[in-house]
Design an enzyme around this catalytic site. Sequence first.
Site, PDB file in Angstrom:
ATOM      1  N   LYS A   1       2.703  -9.742   7.767  1.00 44.18           N
ATOM      2  CA  LYS A   1       3.251 -10.280   6.520  1.00 44.18           C
ATOM      3  C   LYS A   1       4.660 -10.825   6.773  1.00 44.18           C
ATOM      4  O   LYS A   1       5.000 -11.931   6.343  1.00 44.18           O
ATOM      5  CB  LYS A   1       3.284  -9.187   5.439  1.00 44.18           C
ATOM      6  CG  LYS A   1       1.889  -8.842   4.913  1.00 44.18           C
ATOM      7  CD  LYS A   1       1.879  -7.584   4.065  1.00 44.18           C
ATOM      8  CE  LYS A   1       0.454  -7.225   3.637  1.00 44.18           C
ATOM      9  NZ  LYS A   1       0.347  -5.900   2.994  1.00 44.18           N
TER      10      LYS A   1
ATOM     11  N   ASP B   1       2.995  -7.606  -5.313  1.00 45.41           N
ATOM     12  CA  ASP B   1       1.622  -7.117  -5.109  1.00 45.41           C
ATOM     13  C   ASP B   1       0.770  -7.267  -6.368  1.00 45.41           C
ATOM     14  O   ASP B   1      -0.446  -7.142  -6.329  1.00 45.41           O
ATOM     15  CB  ASP B   1       1.653  -5.626  -4.730  1.00 45.41           C
ATOM     16  CG  ASP B   1       1.372  -5.410  -3.253  1.00 45.41           C
ATOM     17  OD1 ASP B   1       0.918  -6.362  -2.595  1.00 45.41           O
ATOM     18  OD2 ASP B   1       1.611  -4.285  -2.781  1.00 45.41           O
TER      19      ASP B   1
ATOM     20  N   GLN C   1       4.039  -0.518   1.148  1.00 45.11           N
ATOM     21  CA  GLN C   1       2.793  -0.624   1.908  1.00 45.11           C
ATOM     22  C   GLN C   1       1.960   0.650   1.699  1.00 45.11           C
ATOM     23  O   GLN C   1       2.446   1.757   1.913  1.00 45.11           O
ATOM     24  CB  GLN C   1       3.104  -0.824   3.406  1.00 45.11           C
ATOM     25  CG  GLN C   1       1.876  -0.952   4.295  1.00 45.11           C
ATOM     26  CD  GLN C   1       1.064  -2.217   4.032  1.00 45.11           C
ATOM     27  OE1 GLN C   1       1.604  -3.304   3.897  1.00 45.11           O
ATOM     28  NE2 GLN C   1      -0.258  -2.069   3.936  1.00 45.11           N
TER      29      GLN C   1
END
Length: 283
Positions: A50, A117, A94
Amino acid sequence: MDLMAGPVRSKEIEILKARTDAMQKRGVTPTLKVILVGDMKASLIYTRSKKKFIENFGASCEIIHLPSSINEAEFLAEVGNVVGDDSVHGLFVQLPLPKHLSHIDVGDLIPGHKDVDGFNQKNIYELFKGDRGDKALLPCTPKGIITLLHHYNIGLDGKNVVILGRSEIVGRPMALLLLNHNATVTVCHSKTQNIKAITGNADIIISAIGRAKFLDRSFLGDKKPVIVDVGINHDDAGKLCGDVNYDDVKDLCSAISPVPGGVGPMTILSLAQNLLQATEMSL
Ligand code: NAP
């Protein structure tokens, strides 16, 4: 036809670069912070890829790597510091978190305007109300699937779409987003009876169940559906594979997203798009 992410990302990264350049001319660099707890190998790989993608178009990404021994109060304080930092436009934690922190709802910790997210209730509520991403930062995997289908000119209006899996990160938001794109949606799960009769009538099948090569030709009817494979699994030989038995179904569908190279990289593209959307909204 293989629904490869590569061509989509090549095209979209030019757009991301142009948007980032425009913001940098105004003195703003889109900035993402990632909170990573512990040393789970898959999480380390995901966060690094990412970061690499985000930096590739000129934005900034820092991974805040915390030890798995961190206690809840310290973890919440770390997240709070990043949330309160005005130079940060987007952040995410995460997942998965270590067991002693896994009860924490990270969607609640991160305010909607920084929630790249798309898990915060504000963003989910906009999705629930019919948004296609104009107001909400959308959950990354469903958003990436829509981008993938759109790139390959696969229409959704009135299509019969069957989703396998009802998780909070894929199945449920995917169903809402597809409804917002005028698809007719059926969601199947482990208690669904006679799944094959349902998938056999689908125009599009999206599989997100996490079982290696589960979906084979016995799930397909005569319609030559489009198949989107979200699964990230390993087969008996330890090789990365999706939920779909690609070789078994490839001649019986009109298009299929491969694993690797399909939905996974699209999820990262969505994260980048959400970061720029969050940054632009903050100006
Ligand atoms: P999850 O939380 O593990 O949930 C799995 C879902 O599949 C559940 O809703 C479960 O039903 C359903 N299911 C399990 N076995 C089934 C069966 N035999 N028939 C029908 N439904 C069944 O799922 P997830 O987190 O969404 O992950 C699913 C897969 O996608 C995993 O391989 C994951 O690694 C992958 N993934 C990939 C990406 C990407 O970017 N490519 C992103 C996220 C996840 P119940 O609800 O009844 O238990």
